[in-house]
Design a protein around this motif. Structure first.
Motif, PDB file in Angstrom:
ATOM      1  N   ARG A  19      16.172   8.558  -7.213  1.00  0.00           N
ATOM      2  CA  ARG A  19      15.072   7.639  -6.927  1.00  0.00           C
ATOM      3  C   ARG A  19      13.957   8.297  -6.142  1.00  0.00           C
ATOM      4  O   ARG A  19      13.062   7.615  -5.624  1.00  0.00           O
ATOM      5  N   LEU A  20      13.989   9.616  -6.057  1.00  0.00           N
ATOM      6  CA  LEU A  20      12.997  10.329  -5.259  1.00  0.00           C
ATOM      7  C   LEU A  20      11.577  10.091  -5.750  1.00  0.00           C
ATOM      8  O   LEU A  20      10.646   9.970  -4.963  1.00  0.00           O
ATOM      9  N   GLN A  21      11.403  10.049  -7.073  1.00  0.00           N
ATOM     10  CA  GLN A  21      10.057   9.956  -7.623  1.00  0.00           C
ATOM     11  C   GLN A  21       9.349   8.687  -7.162  1.00  0.00           C
ATOM     12  O   GLN A  21       8.140   8.663  -6.982  1.00  0.00           O
ATOM     13  N   ARG A  22      10.128   7.630  -6.959  1.00  0.00           N
ATOM     14  CA  ARG A  22       9.541   6.385  -6.474  1.00  0.00           C
ATOM     15  C   ARG A  22       8.884   6.575  -5.116  1.00  0.00           C
ATOM     16  O   ARG A  22       7.880   5.945  -4.797  1.00  0.00           O
ATOM     17  N   MET A  23       9.418   7.500  -4.314  1.00  0.00           N
ATOM     18  CA  MET A  23       8.898   7.716  -2.972  1.00  0.00           C
ATOM     19  C   MET A  23       7.582   8.491  -2.984  1.00  0.00           C
ATOM     20  O   MET A  23       6.871   8.548  -1.993  1.00  0.00           O
ATOM     21  N   TRP A  24       7.280   9.104  -4.155  1.00  0.00           N
ATOM     22  CA  TRP A  24       6.095   9.960  -4.212  1.00  0.00           C
ATOM     23  C   TRP A  24       5.103   9.496  -5.278  1.00  0.00           C
ATOM     24  O   TRP A  24       4.381  10.283  -5.852  1.00  0.00           O
ATOM     25  N   THR A  25       5.059   8.201  -5.545  1.00  0.00           N
ATOM     26  CA  THR A  25       4.119   7.689  -6.547  1.00  0.00           C
ATOM     27  C   THR A  25       2.667   7.869  -6.108  1.00  0.00           C
ATOM     28  O   THR A  25       1.759   7.868  -6.932  1.00  0.00           O
ATOM     29  N   HIS A  26       2.435   8.017  -4.814  1.00  0.00           N
ATOM     30  CA  HIS A  26       1.064   8.227  -4.330  1.00  0.00           C
ATOM     31  C   HIS A  26       0.643   9.684  -4.474  1.00  0.00           C
ATOM     32  O   HIS A  26      -0.494  10.036  -4.193  1.00  0.00           O
ATOM     33  N   LEU A  27       1.552  10.564  -4.895  1.00  0.00           N
ATOM     34  CA  LEU A  27       1.230  11.972  -5.096  1.00  0.00           C
ATOM     35  C   LEU A  27       1.583  12.381  -6.520  1.00  0.00           C
ATOM     36  O   LEU A  27       2.288  13.350  -6.745  1.00  0.00           O
TER      37      LEU A  27
END
Length: 421
Positions: A146-154
């Motif tokens: 689920r890491l990608q969810r944490m970096w949706t702003h990048l």
């Protein structure tokens, strides 16, 4: 890592969501929501609203249908406009990163799932280095996909010095992908370290178990919050933390019990629950080894719970997953003092159930066929505890003769570690 926050010294407000499906009818869905509300309360949150929807299965994009999601959004907005707090929405099943992202984009509040909530409680309850390590490993296993969810702003950015216009072309990688890869590498390295620590802990625990002498091992197993720790305190005359909340016990506690000069080891283990995260079972391997290596299991059941039979099935399935399905078991029906029922009228066509069957009648059902493999007690009120001690004495004595036929245990004296003097 996933802790529910106490915002401005107030309790967070949670909305609960579950599905009614072909395999989970409305009654079950509501009972699961009751348990989810208890989980939220244990984690420090308060349930303020529940939503259910009939679907064949979870929607792959938003878990619930678009209409239900819109209904939830309008309700949350109306609450916020009325200056009533809504801090999060909790779903009764595990969500994918895509589902969480899409639901949060629509509802504009924090979204967590059942797994994350249980991990939060485990993180709160963990006291020893062993338990903290196991919980941290389970959290990282949950976080990794689920890491990608944490970096949706990048997200990946276009442009750059490289040639070619492909999305993955060299020189076109944005900071989001770079940070994502870095975090993934950090987490994988941390997980490797935690697994190494747990391996060392596992070796230490195996050594401890091998040094316990020639004593039969009895393990308390059961659904969470059924009274295992209270029963351990009563049998071993000790003081182990016991509380009317889910997962009060995470670390295995082992105590020596002596009945009529017959010693044996009694261990309390982490409680099981519906939809328990696989990562938690894997991470708590060293703790659950007490169950695997036990000679006898005491399956403690809360007879006063309306779903006690389903809880029995959950525990039995978990024991089967652990390879313990063939171990000898005594079912201890606890909390008989809290069992309540309403007498069924003669012309009442409602199917018989725990809510309208007396305890005496219930004992004459499938339980009657178990003979000495079950007993009814109240650990809190100390009802039938002497009968339980007698049953344990006879069963442990039989197992001891089978396992150590040349050890005349009845006349031996033992030290605190179970070694003959």
């Amino acid at each position: 890592m996933f802790e529910i926050e106490k915002i401005e010294n107030r309790v967070e407000k949670a909305v609960l969501v579950a599905l009614i499906t072909k395999t989970q009818d409305e009654r079950q869905a509501n009972e699961y929501l009751d348990e989810l509300a208890f989980l939220a309360e244990t984690a420090g949150a308060e349930c303020v609203k529940r939503f259910t929807q009939k679907l064949d299965g979870p929607h792959s994009v938003t878990y619930v249908g678009k209409g239900k999601l819109e209904e939830m959004r309008r309700w949350i907005e109306s609450e916020l406009e009325a200056e009533r707090d809504v801090d999060m929405v909790v779903f009764d099943d595990e969500l994918s990163a895509k589902q969480i992202r899409n639901i949060e984009n629509e509802l504009k509040v924090r979204v967590i799932d059942r797994t994350q909530l249980i991990l939060d409680i485990f993180a709160m309850r963990a006291q020893t280095a062993n338990a903290k390590t196991q919980v941290e490993l389970a959290q990282y296993k949950y976080m990794l996909p689920r890491l990608q969810r944490m970096w949706t702003h990048l997200e990946r950015q276009g442009g750059g010095s490289g040639s070619g216009g492909g999305k993955g072309a060299v020189g076109l990688r944005g900071p989001g992908e770079t940070q994502l890869e870095m975090d993934r590498r950090i987490i994988l390295n941390r997980m490797a370290l935690l697994k190494s620590r747990l391996s060392e802990i596992d070796k230490q625990k195996r050594t401890q178990r091998s040094n316990r002498g020639r004593m039969i091992r009895v393990a308390l197993v059961g659904y969470t919050n059924v009274g295992k720790s209270t029963l351990l305190n009563l049998m071993a005359k000790t003081e182990v933390f016991a509380e009317n909340k889910l997962f009060a016990t995470l670390d295995t506690t082992v105590r020596k019990v002596v009945i009529d000069n017959l010693p044996f080891l009694l261990s309390d283990t982490v409680g099981f629950i519906r939809k328990i995260p696989t990562d938690l079972v894997d991470s708590f391997k060293s703790t659950l080894d007490e169950v695997r290596e036990a000679d006898l299991l005491l399956h403690v059941v809360d007879i006063s719970h309306p779903d006690f039979e389903e809880q029995i099935d959950v525990v039995n399935r978990t024991l089967a997953d652990l390879g313990c399905a063939e171990k000898p078991v005594i079912i201890v029906f606890n909390k008989v003092d809290a069992y309540t029922w309403t007498e069924k009228e003669a012309d009442d066509l409602t199917p018989a159930g725990s809510e309208n069957v007396s305890l005496v009648e219930l004992q004459q059902t499938w339980m009657n066929k178990m003979g000495e493999n079950c007993i009814f007690i109240s650990a809190r009120e100390r009802l039938n505890i002497d009968e339980l001690r007698d049953l344990l004495y006879n069963r442990v004595r039989q197992l001891h003769v089978q396992k150590y036929p040349y050890n005349d245990f009845l006349f031996n004296q033992y030290d605190n570690d179970g070694r003959p003097l």
